[in-house]
Design an enzyme around this catalytic site. Structure first.
Site, PDB file in Angstrom:
ATOM      1  N   SER A  51       0.829  -1.212   0.000  1.00 28.06           N
ATOM      2  CA  SER A  51       0.000   0.000   0.000  1.00 28.06           C
ATOM      3  C   SER A  51       0.863   1.261   0.000  1.00 28.06           C
ATOM      4  CB  SER A  51      -0.912   0.023   1.227  1.00 28.06           C
ATOM      5  OG  SER A  51      -1.738  -1.108   1.242  1.00 28.06           O
TER       6      SER A  51
HETATM    7  N1  SAM Z   1      -0.808  -4.738   4.156  1.00 27.98           N
HETATM    8  C1  SAM Z   1      -0.131  -5.004   2.927  1.00 27.98           C
HETATM    9  C2  SAM Z   1       1.270  -4.466   2.905  1.00 27.98           C
HETATM   10  O1  SAM Z   1       1.668  -3.779   3.862  1.00 27.98           O
HETATM   11  O2  SAM Z   1       1.988  -4.757   1.944  1.00 27.98           O
HETATM   12  C3  SAM Z   1      -0.958  -4.537   1.758  1.00 27.98           C
HETATM   13  C4  SAM Z   1      -1.302  -5.662   0.884  1.00 27.98           C
HETATM   14  S1  SAM Z   1      -2.356  -5.515  -0.489  1.00 27.98           S
HETATM   15  C5  SAM Z   1      -2.879  -3.868  -0.632  1.00 27.98           C
HETATM   16  C6  SAM Z   1      -3.796  -6.412   0.120  1.00 27.98           C
HETATM   17  C7  SAM Z   1      -3.577  -7.880   0.340  1.00 27.98           C
HETATM   18  O3  SAM Z   1      -4.810  -8.447   0.773  1.00 27.98           O
HETATM   19  C8  SAM Z   1      -3.147  -8.685  -0.879  1.00 27.98           C
HETATM   20  O4  SAM Z   1      -1.914  -9.291  -0.636  1.00 27.98           O
HETATM   21  C9  SAM Z   1      -4.261  -9.721  -1.056  1.00 27.98           C
HETATM   22  O5  SAM Z   1      -3.815 -10.985  -1.524  1.00 27.98           O
HETATM   23  C10 SAM Z   1      -4.824  -9.791   0.347  1.00 27.98           C
HETATM   24  N2  SAM Z   1      -6.195 -10.306   0.467  1.00 27.98           N
HETATM   25  C11 SAM Z   1      -7.280 -10.088  -0.322  1.00 27.98           C
HETATM   26  N3  SAM Z   1      -8.352 -10.738   0.159  1.00 27.98           N
HETATM   27  C12 SAM Z   1      -7.945 -11.389   1.287  1.00 27.98           C
HETATM   28  C13 SAM Z   1      -8.593 -12.212   2.250  1.00 27.98           C
HETATM   29  N4  SAM Z   1      -9.894 -12.530   2.182  1.00 27.98           N
HETATM   30  N5  SAM Z   1      -7.863 -12.694   3.276  1.00 27.98           N
HETATM   31  C14 SAM Z   1      -6.540 -12.402   3.398  1.00 27.98           C
HETATM   32  N6  SAM Z   1      -5.873 -11.631   2.512  1.00 27.98           N
HETATM   33  C15 SAM Z   1      -6.570 -11.105   1.490  1.00 27.98           C
END
Ligand code: SAM
Length: 207
Positions: A51
């Site tokens: 992000s």
């Molecule tokens: N917090 C992260 C960072 O600091 O890099 C941001 C990651 S990205 C914006 C959002 C993440 O949410 C992705 O890696 C995606 O695979 C994950 N995601 C989406 N749906 C999800 C779910 N139901 N459970 C867990 N992870 C999920």
């Protein structure tokens, strides 16, 4: 980067100190490291992103983390948000649905001595075993407020979750107000997140 966050209105010194401490380049793929301190989301593989720093700062500030807070993060991604929370003294529980991302994130989080527990799963159903949490942060955008996450908050705890369409989402700060899962909602600005895929998110076909 931190100076820019301050200029953009982030005022919680503990959030700013943690983001100064955690080296964002460690969480960014090597070819993109010269952009690690830009205020921008960057690709981390599997169609996902680390992000934007401003988004991480806003969400972390909204959580009101204190020493020993128990925080659940949905969407580990690169591990950066989890590292920031850990640097603030939180006990971090983090869930990622894509195994290869969690494998990489785990290695980096261990290298910076983060205090965390992680698993690969659908985070929209929360992590009941470790509940209740002081705060829950969802780092992907879904169509609504996942009910299990409200249930797994302590009374007075805060859930920070982007909710909206596929195109854009509004950041919602949900405060649990009663043991019967009553809550109040404060709306923040609009953001663009990757989709939250899962039982209480978008269907798998939208991933
Ligand atoms: N917090 C992260 C960072 O600091 O890099 C941001 C990651 S990205 C914006 C959002 C993440 O949410 C992705 O890696 C995606 O695979 C994950 N995601 C989406 N749906 C999800 C779910 N139901 N459970 C867990 N992870 C999920």
């Amino acid at each position: 980067m931190v100076r820019l966050l301050r200029d953009r209105g982030i005022s919680d010194e503990r959030v700013l100190a943690a983001m100064l401490q955690i080296e964002r380049h460690l969480f960014v793929p090597i070819p993109l490291r010269n952009h690690a301190y830009d205020d921008a989301a960057l690709p981390i593989g599997e169609g996902q992103t680390i992000s934007q720093p401003f988004t991480v700062a806003i969400m972390t500030e909204a959580l009101r983390v204190s020493e020993e807070s128990k925080i659940l993060e949905i969407g580990t991604g690169s591990g950066y948000q989890a590292a920031v929370l850990s640097a603030m003294g939180a006990r971090v529980f983090t869930i990622e649905r894509i195994p290869s991302l969690l494998k990489t994130a785990r290695t980096v989080l261990e290298s910076v001595n983060a205090r965390f527990v992680a698993k690969t799963s659908d985070g929209t159903v929360g992590w009941k075993e470790f509940s209740p949490f002081d705060g829950i942060v969802v780092t992907a955008g879904g169509p609504g407020i996942p009910k299990p996450l409200v249930e797994q908050l302590k009374v007075g705890g805060r859930l920070v979750v982007p909710v909206g369409s596929h195109e854009y989402q509004q950041l919602k700060i949900v405060t649990k107000t009663g043991a019967n899962n009553d809550y109040s909602v404060e709306d923040k600005s609009d953001f663009k997140f990757v989709p939250l895929i899962g039982r209480d998110g978008w269907p798998e076909s939208d991933g």
